[in-house]
Motif scaffolding. Structure first.
Motif, PDB file in Angstrom:
ATOM      1  N   GLN A 696     -69.677 -15.042 -94.414  1.00  0.00           N
ATOM      2  CA  GLN A 696     -69.032 -16.088 -94.033  1.00  0.00           C
ATOM      3  C   GLN A 696     -68.405 -15.589 -92.427  1.00  0.00           C
ATOM      4  OE1 GLN A 696     -65.419 -15.901 -96.697  1.00  0.00           O
ATOM      5  NE2 GLN A 696     -67.026 -16.419 -98.763  1.00  0.00           N
ATOM      6  N   HIS A 697     -69.359 -14.627 -92.383  1.00  0.00           N
ATOM      7  CA  HIS A 697     -69.403 -13.990 -91.016  1.00  0.00           C
ATOM      8  C   HIS A 697     -70.317 -13.509 -90.714  1.00  0.00           C
ATOM      9  CE1 HIS A 697     -65.715 -13.638 -93.573  1.00  0.00           C
ATOM     10  NE2 HIS A 697     -64.504 -14.262 -92.764  1.00  0.00           N
ATOM     11  N   PRO A 698     -71.233 -14.081 -89.796  1.00  0.00           N
ATOM     12  CA  PRO A 698     -72.788 -13.794 -89.842  1.00  0.00           C
ATOM     13  C   PRO A 698     -72.980 -12.662 -88.304  1.00  0.00           C
ATOM     14  CG  PRO A 698     -72.347 -16.182 -88.964  1.00  0.00           C
ATOM     15  CD  PRO A 698     -70.996 -15.651 -90.072  1.00  0.00           C
ATOM     16  N   PHE A 699     -71.537 -13.253 -87.475  1.00  0.00           N
ATOM     17  CA  PHE A 699     -71.585 -12.156 -86.459  1.00  0.00           C
ATOM     18  C   PHE A 699     -70.960 -11.014 -86.507  1.00  0.00           C
ATOM     19  CE2 PHE A 699     -70.790 -16.602 -84.633  1.00  0.00           C
ATOM     20  CZ  PHE A 699     -72.020 -16.851 -83.903  1.00  0.00           C
ATOM     21  N   ALA A 700     -70.205 -10.288 -87.506  1.00  0.00           N
ATOM     22  CA  ALA A 700     -69.943  -8.965 -87.851  1.00  0.00           C
ATOM     23  C   ALA A 700     -71.334  -8.014 -88.282  1.00  0.00           C
ATOM     24  CB  ALA A 700     -68.952  -9.208 -89.368  1.00  0.00           C
ATOM     25  N   ALA A 701     -72.618  -8.454 -88.998  1.00  0.00           N
ATOM     26  CA  ALA A 701     -73.465  -8.176 -89.444  1.00  0.00           C
ATOM     27  C   ALA A 701     -73.758  -7.606 -87.506  1.00  0.00           C
ATOM     28  CB  ALA A 701     -74.636  -8.240 -89.553  1.00  0.00           C
ATOM     29  N   ASP A 702     -73.716  -7.934 -86.485  1.00  0.00           N
ATOM     30  CA  ASP A 702     -74.048  -7.095 -85.108  1.00  0.00           C
ATOM     31  C   ASP A 702     -73.454  -5.999 -85.010  1.00  0.00           C
ATOM     32  OD1 ASP A 702     -76.021  -9.650 -84.943  1.00  0.00           O
ATOM     33  OD2 ASP A 702     -73.139 -10.613 -83.727  1.00  0.00           O
ATOM     34  N   GLU A 703     -72.464  -5.388 -84.998  1.00  0.00           N
ATOM     35  CA  GLU A 703     -71.792  -3.686 -85.025  1.00  0.00           C
ATOM     36  C   GLU A 703     -71.435  -3.313 -86.563  1.00  0.00           C
ATOM     37  OE1 GLU A 703     -68.255  -4.808 -82.586  1.00  0.00           O
ATOM     38  OE2 GLU A 703     -69.370  -6.506 -81.686  1.00  0.00           O
ATOM     39  N   PRO A 704     -71.912  -1.778 -86.093  1.00  0.00           N
ATOM     40  CA  PRO A 704     -71.133  -1.370 -87.420  1.00  0.00           C
ATOM     41  C   PRO A 704     -69.893  -1.553 -87.413  1.00  0.00           C
ATOM     42  CG  PRO A 704     -72.782   0.110 -85.317  1.00  0.00           C
ATOM     43  CD  PRO A 704     -72.226  -1.120 -85.034  1.00  0.00           C
ATOM     44  N   PHE A 705     -70.054  -1.160 -88.714  1.00  0.00           N
ATOM     45  CA  PHE A 705     -68.560  -0.824 -89.304  1.00  0.00           C
ATOM     46  C   PHE A 705     -68.107   0.320 -90.331  1.00  0.00           C
ATOM     47  CE2 PHE A 705     -70.041  -4.231 -91.702  1.00  0.00           C
ATOM     48  CZ  PHE A 705     -69.682  -4.533 -92.745  1.00  0.00           C
ATOM     49  N   LEU A 706     -66.108   0.319 -90.311  1.00  0.00           N
ATOM     50  CA  LEU A 706     -66.231   1.390 -91.560  1.00  0.00           C
ATOM     51  C   LEU A 706     -65.961   0.847 -92.867  1.00  0.00           C
ATOM     52  CD1 LEU A 706     -64.251   4.451 -89.302  1.00  0.00           C
ATOM     53  CD2 LEU A 706     -66.926   4.210 -91.100  1.00  0.00           C
TER      54      LEU A 706
END
Length: 1002
Positions: A696-706
């Protein structure tokens, strides 16, 4: 006063004049010979020739050779010690090529032509000695030839324009001629031609002129000049010093002189002139100046060979060659042949003697400079010296070993210390040498290395880590700096005694990285526990390694290294197979925790490794850190009853403390994990529905997150407490913050699965969201408003509009009570949110009164005057876009019921015109441009309903009003297209000053 003739010059004149008279050709021959010598080979050589005669006189008399030189009234005077002038000497001076020194084998002059050189400067030279003096005079000689009375001789003189040989007819000096200076036996006096005076003055001011005399005349010990005295002093070690005292102050010039002498082989003399065959002794000397600053590209000034007096034979060597070398008739060039070849070879043998007393680091300066030879003699010398130097170990390597040029090499830009270090791997490596040295040594076999050859050479050395630091320092300080690629295979010592080839991929302890520095002891343990982890030995660390690809071994870099992750992961696999070594678990766990204690970042690239980390529980059994709890963990009360609980061992708590263990992944509150794509399996397994969120959020995989992990383990009945804990924990709270692409993973998951009062967060509104009163129930727990908003609790009407289907259901739900005053705004926001959405509309709508009615009975209010005749319980507010409300909600507009029928009754009230004009001015419309009928009463009938009185109405663009301020104010605002000004227009019409004041605040 009577003139004496102690040397019998009258007889010499008579003999010569008789010979000329007998043969005018002889006269011509003598004149031509003198011209040729004076203007050719001996031009400009008067000073050295006179000095040579003076030194020969001192040698003949066995006394120190001293010269005195003065310039008196444009007359050059040169006095010498030694044997005085003799009749034989006078005869030799007046004769060409018949020297009086034929049997003096140690003399410099023996050709019998040297004195001819004075004719270049003077036409009336005098020689004054202790027994007496003689003079030569061109004018007197010319007169004597004329007085001879020989016609043929006179004709020849005329053909020569009066030119005669100056030095064939001597006369005694007059009785008033002063004797030589005290202490000197003889003085030559040369009245200078005007054309020669500047040349002589310049010659006397040139220091090198007189230095050359000392090398050409080995017996010369002193020259007394007008401005001081130059003396020769010979010290130990072959050092000759020329001391100059006088008005300019004391000065010294030092020279290294090496000499060779001996007998010439007999066969070499066979082709020599008869009078020279008896001179079988040879002497050769090299004179090297020591006090001149060495030029970077060769000798400071070119030298010419002395034979022994200076010739015009140039050399490119830094030392001057002086010796008994054969010269041609001009005495300016060496006479080619076997004798010259043999002596040049002997000179080359002697030249290498200069190396012995020269510092090894400076010996290259003695080599022929790079470039072309200055002539055939120079070429012979260069070749002979080069051949001998090539086979001679006159160089010293950086480690002190003698080497030949062919055994030597150099690495440009290396300093002394670096050469000593690297020289241990490269035998024959020289210390730093200038480019001129390399150019001079290269033809002899010197190899020029580059840094790409250093790494392989160093590979064979077994040295301490400190040695390698010296190597890196040498490379870093080199100029020009080596390229990183050239040092790609330089050895790098690692902790644990291993060694890497090349710095790329190595980690540097003690160098600050993104985490804190690690100490030597921790580096040692890391090297032992994780051999694949290339940690540089602390004693070898140098900044150069960073440029070569090594990374700072900050705690974060070591934690993120794949080698450490690989070892931790392997141990985790062994745990899954029930075959793990507890001691290894403890050793590796301590390393990881020590790195975190040193400042390592657990949320970056180290996160996957920490997901696999094993520690031990309270029973000392290995257990994944991410599945352990600290004692009294807040998370323990939130977990579902069927979730296993294990507590971390007390030894870990004592050594590292609760906070650090939590950073390592041991659970206290809801765990926080760092996520990067690709997500490691251990982390992905703790983040339910992560794949769906990524879709649902494909662009979110481009950056690390907590993200918060293990949320699916929380009991549904304990979410209120869990959310309150998360809100209080800054690190956990940060996991809920929305991203630039939408909700965070954790916020998204909580919106869907967290339950508050048995309902998802979106069911509730913030208590302060009064604009949602009636539509949403207030949040029943005390939760931070920001966190509540991040997990989907409605914070305001725009947030509710983000879910238009839910807002529609709530607004049309008859069981919800909405204040009538809120209906218009709620309807407008809902219609804007629904516009374009493909939703099924409910069968009910909410009207202006707040009531929910059947949609089939409702109208959209699109003209304000219709509100006077219609039931408000059937009207849906049209707002600023009634047609849009009608279209989106699929409802008819009320004006579709027809324009209505208007009837007016009675005259307009007297005050109506004033009210109208004031209202029009307030609304901003021309009062005369509006079609307006004003009456006492306005009656309207709609459809079959009975007519009823209304304050105002509009049919087909004509307005009707009862003359009241409210009616006229509304007509003015609507006709002006400024309905929002109706209250101002009404107040203006009524002259209601308080209302006007209030409207002024809009």
């Amino acid at each position: 006063m009577t003139v004496t003739d102690p040397f019998g010059t009258a007889d010499l004149r008579r003999v010569v004049l008789a010979a000329w008279a007998a043969s005018p050709t002889r006269f011509r021959e003598d004149a031509n010979a003198e011209d040729l010598l004076a203007a050719g080979g001996y031009a400009g050589r008067a000073l050295v020739e006179l000095a040579a005669n003076g030194v020969d006189a001192a040698v003949a008399d066995g006394v120190p050779a001293r010269l005195r030189i003065r310039l008196v009234d444009d007359e050059l005077r040169l006095a010498n010690t030694g044997a005085p002038l003799t009749a034989a000497g006078v005869g030799a001076l007046a004769t060409l090529r018949a020297s009086a020194k034929r049997d003096a084998t140690g003399s410099i002059g023996f050709f019998g032509v040297g004195f001819t050189s004075v004719v270049d400067w003077t036409s009336a030279p005098r020689v004054v000695s202790v027994p007496g003096g003689i003079r030569f005079d061109e004018a007197a000689t010319r007169q004597a030839v004329q007085d001879a009375g020989v016609a043929a001789l006179s004709d020849e003189l005329a053909r020569r324009n009066g030119h005669v040989p100056v030095l064939r007819l001597p006369w005694p000096t007059g009785p008033d001629e002063p004797p030589p200076p005290a202490g000197y036996a003889t003085e030559v006096r040369l009245p200078l031609h005007p054309s020669a005076r500047a040349e002589v003055r310049a010659l006397l001011e040139d220091r090198e002129t007189f230095a050359d005399l000392f090398w050409a005349l080995p017996a010369l010990v002193e020259i007394d000049l007008p401005d001081g005295v130059i003396r020769r002093r010979t010290d130990t070690g072959g050092i000759v010093t020329l001391e100059r005292s006088g008005s300019a102050g004391g000065q010294e010039a030092r020279y290294r002189v090496v000499s060779r002498s001996g007998e010439l082989p007999a066969h070499l003399m066979a082709g020599r002139p008869v009078e020279q065959r008896g001179r079988t002794r040879f002497a050769l000397s090299w004179v090297l100046p020591l006090d001149t600053d060495p030029a970077p590209d060769g000798p400071a000034r070119p030298f010419t060979i002395g034979a022994p007096v200076p010739t015009d034979e140039p050399t490119t060597l830094p030392a001057r060659l002086v010796g008994t070398l054969p010269v041609d008739d001009t005495r300016r060039r060496l006479a080619p042949g076997p004798l010259a070849d043999w002596l040049l070879e002997a000179a080359a043998d002697g030249y290498l003697d200069l190396f012995d007393d020269t510092d090894p680091g400076e010996r290259w300066r003695l080599l022929p400079a790079a470039g072309f030879p200055a002539g055939p003699v120079d070429a012979s010398l260069r070749a002979a010296i080069g051949a001998r130097a090539e086979a001679t170990a006159f160089l010293r390597s950086a480690t002190g070993d003698p080497v030949t040029p062919g055994q030597a090499s150099h690495l440009p830009g290396l300093d002394d210390e670096g050469a000593v270090v690297i020289g241990q791997a490269i035998p024959g490596l020289l210390g730093p040498i200038p480019p001129a040295a390399a150019a001079a040594l290269r033809p002899l076999g010197l190899r020029t290395l580059d840094w790409s050859q250093v790494g392989p050479a160093l590979a064979g050395l077994d040295r301490t880590p400190g040695f390698w630091r010296q190597v890196y320092r040498a490379a870093a300080d080199a100029h020009p700096a080596p390229r990183a690629d050239d040092l790609a295979d330089v050895p790098v010592p690692l902790v644990g005694g291993r060694r890497a080839v090349g710095a790329r991929g190595c980690l540097l302890p003690g160098v600050a990285g993104s985490g804190g520095e690690i100490g030597a002891e921790l580096a040692r343990r890391i090297g032992e526990a994780v051999p694949e982890l290339r940690v540089v030995h602390p004693d070898a660390v140098h900044p150069l390694l960073t440029r070569l690809g090594a990374a700072p071994a900050g705690a974060s870099e070591v934690l993120a290294d794949p080698a450490l992750a690989g070892r931790v992961g392997a141990l985790r696999e062994e745990f899954e197979d029930d075959d793990v070594d507890v001691d290894e678990v403890a050793a590796l766990g301590r390393i990881v925790l020590d790195l975190l204690a040193a400042g390592g970042d657990p949320d970056g690239a180290a996160a996957p490794m920490l997901a696999d980390l094993l520690l031990t529980d309270s029973g000392d059994d290995p257990w994944p850190a991410s599945e352990l709890l600290v004692p009294d963990a807040a998370l323990a009360d939130l977990l579902a009853d069927d979730v296993e609980r294990a507590t971390v061992g007390t030894s870990w708590l004592r050594a590292y403390g609760r906070d650090l263990l939590v950073r390592a992944g041991v659970r206290d509150g809801v765990p926080v994990v760092a996520v990067a794509d690709p997500v490691p399996d251990p982390i992905a397994g703790r983040l339910p529905d992560l794949d769906e969120w990524f879709e649902q959020h494909p662009f979110a995989a481009d950056e690390p997150f907590l993200a918060l992990a293990d949320l699916d383990l929380i009991d549904d009945s304990r979410w209120a407490t869990a959310l309150q804990q998360i809100a209080r924990d800054p690190r956990a709270r940060e996991c809920l913050r929305p991203t630039a692409h939408g909700p965070s993973y954790t916020g998204w998951w909580l919106r869907r699965h967290a339950l508050i009062g048995g309902r998802p967060p979106g069911h509730w509104r913030l208590p302060r969201a009064a604009d949602l009163d009636g539509l949403y129930d207030p949040l029943p727990v005390d939760l931070d408003a920001t966190v509540a908003r991040w997990i989907g609790v409605c914070a305001d009407l725009p947030a509710a509009a983000a879910e238009p289907a839910d807002l529609l259901d709530r607004l049309t739900d008859p069981d919800r009570t909405v204040p009538a005053a809120r209906v218009a705004e709620l309807t407008a926001v809902l219609v804007a949110a629904l516009d374009g959405a493909d939703l099924r509309l409910p069968s009910t709508v909410r009207t202006i009164t707040g009531a929910v009615v059947d949609a089939d009975t409702a109208w959209v209010l699109d003209r304000p005057w219709w509100a006077q005749t219609e039931d408000a319980g059937r009207l849906v507010p049209g707002g600023a876009d009634p047609s849009g409300v009608s279209r989106v909600l699929d409802l008819p507009v009320v004006s579709a019921d027809g324009p209505g029928t208007v009837r007016v009754q009675g005259p307009a009230p007297a005050e109506a015109d004033g009210r109208w004009r004031r209202a029009a001015a307030a609304a901003g419309v021309d009062p005369d441009s509006v079609l307006l009928t004003v009456a006492t009463t306005v009656w309207v009938a709609v459809g079959d309903r009975p007519e009823r009185p209304v304050p105002w109405w509009c049919v087909d663009g004509r307005f009707y009003a009862d003359g009241s301020a409210p009616a006229l104010g509304r007509v003015a605002a609507w006709s002006a297209g400024r309905w929002s000004r109706r209250h101002l227009a009404v107040a203006a019409a009524a002259l209601d000053h308080p209302a006007l004041a209030e409207a002024g605040l809009d």
